[in-house]
Design an enzyme around this catalytic site. Sequence first.
Site, PDB file in Angstrom:
ATOM      1  CG  ASP A   1      -5.398   6.940   5.803  1.00 31.25           C
ATOM      2  OD1 ASP A   1      -5.617   6.986   4.219  1.00 31.25           O
ATOM      3  OD2 ASP A   1      -4.720   6.256   5.603  1.00 31.25           O
TER       4      ASP A   1
ATOM      5  CE  LYS B   1      -4.899   2.359  -1.819  1.00 31.03           C
ATOM      6  NZ  LYS B   1      -4.181   0.951  -1.255  1.00 31.03           N
TER       7      LYS B   1
ATOM      8  CB  CYS C   1       1.469  -0.831   4.232  1.00 31.26           C
ATOM      9  SG  CYS C   1       2.292  -1.233   2.826  1.00 31.26           S
TER      10      CYS C   1
HETATM   11  N1  PMP Z   1      -3.995   4.598   4.158  1.00 37.68           N
HETATM   12  C1  PMP Z   1      -4.000   3.235   3.606  1.00 37.68           C
HETATM   13  C2  PMP Z   1      -5.529   2.916   4.376  1.00 37.68           C
HETATM   14  C3  PMP Z   1      -4.454   2.541   2.547  1.00 37.68           C
HETATM   15  O1  PMP Z   1      -4.733   1.384   2.403  1.00 37.68           O
HETATM   16  C4  PMP Z   1      -3.564   3.022   1.563  1.00 37.68           C
HETATM   17  C5  PMP Z   1      -3.371   1.859   0.673  1.00 37.68           C
HETATM   18  N2  PMP Z   1      -2.569   0.864   0.630  1.00 37.68           N
HETATM   19  C6  PMP Z   1      -2.746   4.066   1.375  1.00 37.68           C
HETATM   20  C7  PMP Z   1      -2.823   4.922   2.556  1.00 37.68           C
HETATM   21  C8  PMP Z   1      -1.906   4.331   0.917  1.00 37.68           C
HETATM   22  O2  PMP Z   1      -2.279   5.042  -0.374  1.00 37.68           O
HETATM   23  P1  PMP Z   1      -1.352   5.080  -1.276  1.00 37.68           P
HETATM   24  O3  PMP Z   1       0.056   4.155  -1.539  1.00 37.68           O
HETATM   25  O4  PMP Z   1      -1.977   5.668  -2.738  1.00 37.68           O
HETATM   26  O5  PMP Z   1      -0.489   6.430  -1.455  1.00 37.68           O
END
Ligand code: PMP
Length: 407
Positions: free
Chosen positions: A201, A227, A365
Amino acid sequence: NLDDIFASVRSQFPALTQKVHGKNLVYLDSGATTLKPQSVVDRIAHFYSYETSNVHRGAHYLGDVATGHFEAARQKVAEFLGARQSEEIIFVRGTTEGVNLVANSWGLSNLKAGDEILITVMEHHGNIVPWQMVAEKVGAKVVAADILDNGELDLEDFKKKLNSRTKMVAFTASSNVLGTNTDMKLLTKLAHEVGAKVLVDGAQIVSQLPVDVSDIDCDFFVFSAHKLFGPFGFGAVYGKKEILDQMPPYQGGGSMISKVTIEKTTFNDVPTRFEAGTPHVEGAVGLHAALTFVENIGLDKIHKYEMDLLNYATGRLLEIPDVKIYGTSQNKGAILSFNLKGAHHSDIGQILDQEGVAVRAGHHCTQPLMARLGVPGTVRASLSVYNNREDIDSMVKAVVKAREMLL
Ligand code: PMP
């Protein structure tokens, strides 16, 4: 001089010229999404103004232009990640869709009852839930490696949980809460030794350090454009060509087919097989511009500047009594998660907002990580290229004020 370079970088972000609640905006929420430089905004506007067309090569002039830009973006992403060929890049909506694609396409056709998927306790829900959903369907099990008290991955626990049943190891390159960076190359090597595939990830790493997927040797790598100074709703999956070639489609529809009859469909080659329907063309074009923006500064300079700022921010924050910082590894990105002992994280977040300081307060999250830390949530300040020491001073002043009001 780095300060001069990054003062000029900052001037490319019009969002930072605003006031919120009558105060100068201090944006410290780049872990959630980065602001967009003018060059990215202009590039997307230019695409919509002059180049709007669906991507069908050979249909007409603008179709060729749009297709050319779309594929140039794929090539750019391939180079950015160190992929061997652009066919190894699949465009998706972002990290979350990328993990879902791999979990469903690779997972459903390779995982079976009794298999294990090894993740870590600091994963974002985006790298937990898709694996659980697939595991439930096939009877596999999701196992999580623990962290140490300083927020680093507990390598001994990781090794202990890795075994011949492990078929997939999915881990974050950088925690969106603790900031901790993991040793992607080492974890990949250990996973491969037991015959597991590896998904990284990359959501939080791509804006802070150079990535070379060929050197890491991971099987999949996913990230989001938003990001990385790019547009929302766009991102990429890197997958090794020989593995992608064996994977079934994730979604069905236009573009991903070779031949369709009412009885049966044969599918297109990689990567088109995984890109059903009209793609997010301006997302690709915007990401291309974002990568150019990053390249023009240089990730080496970005990393150095952000580490400087992180050290300054850490020191200043720790001057405040009752502050506890989560994630104190030396090997981390520019993220500061903290709490004030005796105060609720969302109250702190609200007071900071009133002072014009944008941070995120909550579980980010990462509920399993919050449970591991034994807190309902944290305040998270995440730094980026457009931040400076004055931003940190403003945040510290606001935290001092929050402490006076709440404790
Ligand atoms: N993995 C990590 C480490 C994240 O920081 C994020 C976004 N906060 C995600 C996954 C998910 O990314 P997205 O919401 O852009 O799909």
